[in-house]
Structures are given as C-alpha cells and as structure tokens.
Design a protein around this motif. Structure first.
Motif, PDB file in Angstrom:
ATOM      1  N   ARG A 324       0.912  -1.307  -0.216  1.00  0.00           N
ATOM      2  CA  ARG A 324       0.523   0.196   0.156  1.00  0.00           C
ATOM      3  C   ARG A 324       0.897   1.615   0.040  1.00  0.00           C
ATOM      4  O   ARG A 324       0.637   2.386  -1.192  1.00  0.00           O
ATOM      5  CB  ARG A 324      -0.970  -0.579   1.239  1.00  0.00           C
ATOM      6  CG  ARG A 324      -1.531   1.190   1.465  1.00  0.00           C
ATOM      7  CD  ARG A 324      -2.446   1.111   2.831  1.00  0.00           C
ATOM      8  NE  ARG A 324      -3.669   1.842   3.289  1.00  0.00           N
ATOM      9  CZ  ARG A 324      -4.218   2.263   4.109  1.00  0.00           C
ATOM     10  NH1 ARG A 324      -3.971   1.464   5.147  1.00  0.00           N
ATOM     11  NH2 ARG A 324      -4.774   3.538   4.811  1.00  0.00           N
ATOM     12  N   ASN A 328       0.896   4.268  -2.346  1.00  0.00           N
ATOM     13  CA  ASN A 328       0.996   5.565  -2.648  1.00  0.00           C
ATOM     14  C   ASN A 328       1.461   6.740  -2.666  1.00  0.00           C
ATOM     15  O   ASN A 328       1.361   7.297  -3.256  1.00  0.00           O
ATOM     16  CB  ASN A 328       0.383   6.209  -0.575  1.00  0.00           C
ATOM     17  CG  ASN A 328      -1.040   5.373  -1.256  1.00  0.00           C
ATOM     18  OD1 ASN A 328      -2.427   4.409  -2.299  1.00  0.00           O
ATOM     19  ND2 ASN A 328      -1.903   4.469   0.490  1.00  0.00           N
ATOM     20  N   THR A 332       0.823   9.402  -5.681  1.00  0.00           N
ATOM     21  CA  THR A 332       1.295  10.885  -5.670  1.00  0.00           C
ATOM     22  C   THR A 332       1.989  11.181  -6.194  1.00  0.00           C
ATOM     23  O   THR A 332       1.564  13.037  -6.458  1.00  0.00           O
ATOM     24  CB  THR A 332       1.799  10.954  -4.198  1.00  0.00           C
ATOM     25  OG1 THR A 332       0.760  10.714  -3.386  1.00  0.00           O
ATOM     26  CG2 THR A 332       1.362  12.677  -2.919  1.00  0.00           C
ATOM     27  N   HIS A 359     -10.247   5.871  -6.976  1.00  0.00           N
ATOM     28  CA  HIS A 359      -8.768   6.274  -6.581  1.00  0.00           C
ATOM     29  C   HIS A 359      -8.878   5.508  -5.072  1.00  0.00           C
ATOM     30  O   HIS A 359      -9.243   5.719  -4.442  1.00  0.00           O
ATOM     31  CB  HIS A 359      -8.272   7.240  -6.127  1.00  0.00           C
ATOM     32  CG  HIS A 359      -7.408   7.972  -5.648  1.00  0.00           C
ATOM     33  ND1 HIS A 359      -6.013   7.742  -6.182  1.00  0.00           N
ATOM     34  CD2 HIS A 359      -6.962   7.773  -4.424  1.00  0.00           C
ATOM     35  CE1 HIS A 359      -5.632   7.400  -5.234  1.00  0.00           C
ATOM     36  NE2 HIS A 359      -5.097   7.875  -4.655  1.00  0.00           N
ATOM     37  N   ASP A 361      -6.828   4.061  -2.186  1.00  0.00           N
ATOM     38  CA  ASP A 361      -5.553   4.530  -1.294  1.00  0.00           C
ATOM     39  C   ASP A 361      -5.340   3.501  -0.008  1.00  0.00           C
ATOM     40  O   ASP A 361      -5.045   3.053   0.921  1.00  0.00           O
ATOM     41  CB  ASP A 361      -5.056   5.623  -0.708  1.00  0.00           C
ATOM     42  CG  ASP A 361      -6.316   6.421   0.487  1.00  0.00           C
ATOM     43  OD1 ASP A 361      -6.411   5.055   0.808  1.00  0.00           O
ATOM     44  OD2 ASP A 361      -6.284   7.127   0.591  1.00  0.00           O
TER      45      ASP A 361
END
Ligand code: 4UW
Length: 548
Positions: A324, A328, A332, A359, A361
């Motif tokens: 994860r 992320n 970003t 989206h 996350d």
C-alpha cells in the motif's frame, strides 16, 4: 452466503472470440492498432489484422492441421503475435505461448504437455526451439521461423509466411461464431500454470471464458456508472505493452481489450526501464498494465525524473503483492491512479479489480468483477463472514477455466462440482473490497512470473549428493525469491556447497527460477506419511532465516 459482485450482472455474448472482437456488420478500422514501440512506422490496423488472420487460418487448413490442434509460439513480443493468437483461436485451434527465456528442457516440457502440432519460433532463439523439439521427437518440418522482420529469417527452418494462403483464396474464409453452448465447450487457449500444487499444467480456456473476461474487465475499467459516454476515457487511450504475450495478463489487455476498443497500443519486445519511460513520453501513453517490480523501479531509479510522464493517468498493477505504501507514494508523486487487480491464469486472467474511476489508497485488489461470486473459507472449510478476517478465496464466475489439460485429478482438486474454484490465495474482505494477504499454495512469484516449487524440488533431487529438498519463497526488499532447504546424502556431507546447488539449478532453469533466495542445509525435510512436504514448517524456517 457467497459474496456477490456489487456491480449488476452484465450481458456476455455466447460467441467465439472473433465474433466478439469483429461483430458482423460493424466497420473494421484502418487506424493503427498495434504499433512497434521501437519503430512506430511498423503497425497493424484491425483491417490488416483480419487479412492476416484469414490467410493463416486457410493456410493451416491447407497444411492439414486439424481443428482442435495446438499451435505453440515462442518469441519476444512483437506486433504479429496478436495475429497468430487470433488466427489460431479464430480457426478453432488452440494457442499456447512459451516463455522465450526458458531452457530447452523447459520448452520441451510445454511442447509435449500442450500436444502442439505446429511450433513457431523467433529466429533469434531458433536453435533452442530445435533442441527442445529433438528432445521430444517433435517433427522438425512442423517448426517455422516467426518474425516481424523478413531479414531475420534464415534457412535452417521454414518461414511462417510459407503457411499463408493467398489473399484471394482466403478472402471468403469466415470464422465459426460458436453460438450458444459451443463457445463454452471449445478450447481456445492453453496457458500454463502450476495452480495450487505440482508442476505447470495446461489450463483449458474456452472462447466463452475469453469473451467473458474481456467484457467484465472493460466494464469495470471503463464503463462504470460514473463514466458516461461523453467523458469516457477510452476514446483518448493510448497503451504501452511490455508484459509477455505468452501470459494471460498481456493477452487480455494487449490483444483482446485493445482490439475490442480500438486502443492504439505500442508493443515493446521486452521490458527495459529506460525504453519504457521514453515510450510513455514519446507516445503520450495514458494507461499501462504492470507487475510490482516496475513500480519499484519507478520509485527507486533516478531515470524516472528525467522523463515527462504526465500523460500516464492509469496504471493497473497485479500478478504479485504490491504494498500500500509503495502504491500511494507513486500515485502521489506522479499524479496518477494506481489500481490493483487480482488475477490467475485459471480465471483467464482477472477476477477482482479496483474500478477505473476509483482512487483506492487502501492497497486492496478491489471488488469482484460483474457476474462473479467469492467466498472466503477458513482452514476448517467454513465460510468466513466477519470483515477483516482472512480466508482462502473460492471464486466462481464465467471466466473460470474448463480444467487442466489431461489432468482430471488436478482439476478435481481445485474445482468443485458446483463451479467453485479454490484459488490458494488468502484474502480479507472489508467495505466491499478484497485484500490479498497471503497464499496457502506452493506457488512462488518472481517478477510476476510463476515459479513452481515442485519443479525445482524435482530438479534438486537430480543433483548428486542431494537426498531431499523443499523450496519456498522468501521476501527480500519487497520481492519474492525461491529458497531451497536441502538434506544431503552422507557421502556429500561437508562437500556439497550452497554455491554448487545454486549453480546446478541455475544451469538448468530460466533466470527467474534461480535460487536467488539461497540454500539452507537441513538434517531432514519435513514430510507427512503420505510423502507430502510440510510446507508450513519449511516456511517457518524461512521466516526465521530472514529475521536473522
Ligand atoms: N496481489 C497479490 C495481486 C495478485 C497476486 C495475482 O501467473 P498467474 O497465474 O496469473 C496472474 C494474473 C494477473 C492478472 C491478470 C489480469 C489482470 O487484469 C490483472 O489485474 C491486475 C492481474 O498473475 O498467477 C496467479 C497468482 O498470482 C498472485 C496470486 O497468488 C495468484 O494466485 N497474484 N494478482 N494483485 N498476489
């Protein structure tokens, strides 16, 4: 109570793959569809592809290759690979692709197990193809050199173009639409997978399986309710393909979905990081499908900052776990959506996927595709209903394979009579999304590719001095690597070294299967009375070894 897809059931036509991709009465485009990423002036449009398909289909007939026979292909990716795939499947033959970096022994195994009757080989690896063929007495006059580049083709084997019928004699050829039940019964593709246990096996994938998974994936990627037709991103898509076309993941997206939606897709012969970055910038690529190591490179390598990747809006990632945090961090930093999906060769390809508009996350692999169900099942065989609690994923849907080729026992072991497929993956379910947390099967994944422990264990037993062996995967820096636990015969004690064993295996397998996780010597490999390796105990050793 099985969990159902949150999406409404969608209509999946009962027809052949070609009838789905080229519906009668719809115009066929002359715009470039598959383009060579290194030389984009080389391309194929759907209209051109159809001509090649017809010429090959009639050519196979003239050669006397019966319907139902298997055509095997071994090549790096190029724009004519989809042509062979579609001509083979479209003419009711069976396509199987083999990894071009396999050793002759590994190629021979697939040549025999797939029951191939024609073998198309890229000239750069022709010698290997010939050697594999000799090992299993495959007729050498059924080997053809296959390249997108005429000048590559030498005189050692026939040119694939010699199979082609002329345009005139093939212009009237048309495919069987395989209406109704026949689309479910006709095998189209035989991809190889070790499944939950044992050696690699041929998975029998029907036309219905292929059509279903394309329809389901397109729906969840592009046509979710939030994307109306005016804003639908599909019209602006440009794809880049580097995942191998002998694998179901790339066959689904590069061949079937790109063709159905007319997405111009640039094909790279193999993955090369800098070439990948250059292509994204040069061609304004909007979406790609990757395996986690590509994202690790994107995060860690300096070259990532040298190129303008702004066009890239959507990355689909699957085939192995992706953390994860990494997901992320990259989404970003580059302002792109990274959506995880879960797939398996046995479910054509994909069963769980984060929808294209979402989206996510949380590091999940999303909800079920439409028309699918899943249960999480604990070690006692009970369904896990509590959110967040792990269980093995049992999966049911129209994309689940018919079974393993000539291996009823293996099919029965993973598929129940009412259609549930036991995946060997452990997941949790929370707020509508599944997260893959572990595996309870033997499989190891290296660079997204399968490594079957049983294959390495059988090989290790052939190494002089080894009395028993077990292989498991260990995680080093977010990547999985095969590690062997070996017991040795008395005469070899103290003489056989880790290097000897790593070299023995390395000399006999493709690079991704090498024992890059190392070797440990043990007194005894734990086995049950049945002879089965107690993998839990070996994995426990591996865990301790990493912590040390
Ligand atoms: N997270 C953790 C995942 C994940 C995973 C797979 O080589 P196979 O048989 O097949 C594949 C297919 C992947 C795939 C295909 C199409 C697609 O759209 C897609 O979406 C991203 C992915 O990998 O290996 C199957 C095994 O690989 C592991 C898992 O153990 C599974 O049984 N695996 N996806 N997201 N592990």
């Amino acid at each position: 109570m099985p969990r159902k897809s949150p999406h409404p059931d969608i209509d999946i036509p009962h027809c052949s793959l070609l009838s789905y991709l080229f519906p009668s009465g719809e115009p066929v485009s002359s715009n470039p569809l598959w383009l060579d990423a290194l030389e984009p002036s080389k391309s194929l449009s759907p209209a051109e592809v159809l001509i090649w398909i017809r010429r090959l289909a009639v050519g196979f007939n003239k050669l006397g290759i019966p319907e139902g026979s298997t055509i095997m292909l071994m090549t790096p990716n190029h724009i004519y690979v989809p042509v062979i795939y579609l001509a083979t499947v479209g003419s009711k033959r069976r396509f199987t692709g083999v990894n071009p970096v396999f050793t002759p022994e590994e190629v021979a195994y697939q040549l025999k197990a797939s029951k191939a009757t024609v073998f198309l080989v890229h000239p750069s690896i022709l010698e290997k193809g010939l050697e594999a063929a000799r090992r299993v007495n495959f007729p050498l006059d059924r080997i053809y050199q296959f390249s997108d580049n005429e000048s590559d083709i030498g005189s050692t084997a026939k040119d694939w173009k010699s199979i082609l019928a002329s345009e005139e004699e093939s212009s009237q050829w048309s495919w069987d639409p395989l209406l109704g039940d026949t689309s479910s019964k006709t095998v189209a593709v035989i991809n190889f997978s070790s499944g939950t246990t044992g050696l690699p096996k041929g998975t029998c994938i029907s036309h219905r399986n292929l059509v279903a998974n394309a329809v389901q994936s397109i729906f969840i990627r592009f046509y979710t309710p939030e994307a109306d037709s005016a804003t639908n991103p599909v019209n602006r898509e440009r794809g880049l393909s580097f995942l191998p076309l002998y694998h179901a993941y790339s066959q689904l997206w590069t061949i079937n979905i790109s063709c159905k939606l007319g997405i111009p897709t640039y094909i790279m012969p193999r993955f090369n990081f800098e070439e990948f970055l250059r292509s994204v910038e040069a061609y304004g690529i909007t979406s790609i499908q990757v395996v986690p190591p590509v994202l690790i490179m994107l995060s860690k390598r300096e070259e990532s900052s040298k190129y303008n990747l702004q066009s890239l809006k959507h990355i689909m990632c699957g085939a192995a776990p992706l953390s994860r945090e990494l997901q992320n961090e990259i989404s970003t930093r580059f302002g792109m959506t990274i959506a995880q999906g879960w797939g398996m060769t046995e479910v054509v390809c994909v069963g769980l996927m984060v929808p294209g508009f979402l989206h996510d996350d949380t590091g999940s692999v999303g909800p079920l595709l439409p028309n699918c169900e899943a249960m999480l099942v604990d070690e006692d065989g009970n369904e896990v209903l509590e959110e967040g609690k792990p269980g093995e994923v049992w999966f049911r849907g129209p994309q689940v394979m018919l079974g393993y080729l000539d291996n009823e026992e293996a099919t029965k072991a993973c598929k129940t009579t009412d259609g549930w497929f036991k995946t060997g993956d452990i997941a949790t379910f929370s707020k509508g999304m599944f997260t893959i947390v572990d595996r309870n099967k033997e499989l190891i994944k290296v660079n997204g590719l399968q490594v079957a422990p049983a294959e390495l264990e059988a090989l290790l037993l052939q190494c002089d001095g080894v009395s028993d062996a077990a292989v498991v995967g260990i995680n080093i820096n977010d990547e999985e690597r095969p590690r062997a636990y070996v017991s040795v015969q008395p005469h070899a004690k103290g003489k056989l070294t880790e290097d000897d064993i790593v070299k023995f295996v390395g000399d006999r397998v493709a690079k991704h299967k090498r024992l890059t996780g190392g070797v440990s010597f043990v007194d005894e490999v734990p086995r049950l009375a049945s002879g089965k390796i107690v993998r839990k105990a070996v994995k426990e050793w591996a865990k301790q070894d990493i912590e040390r």
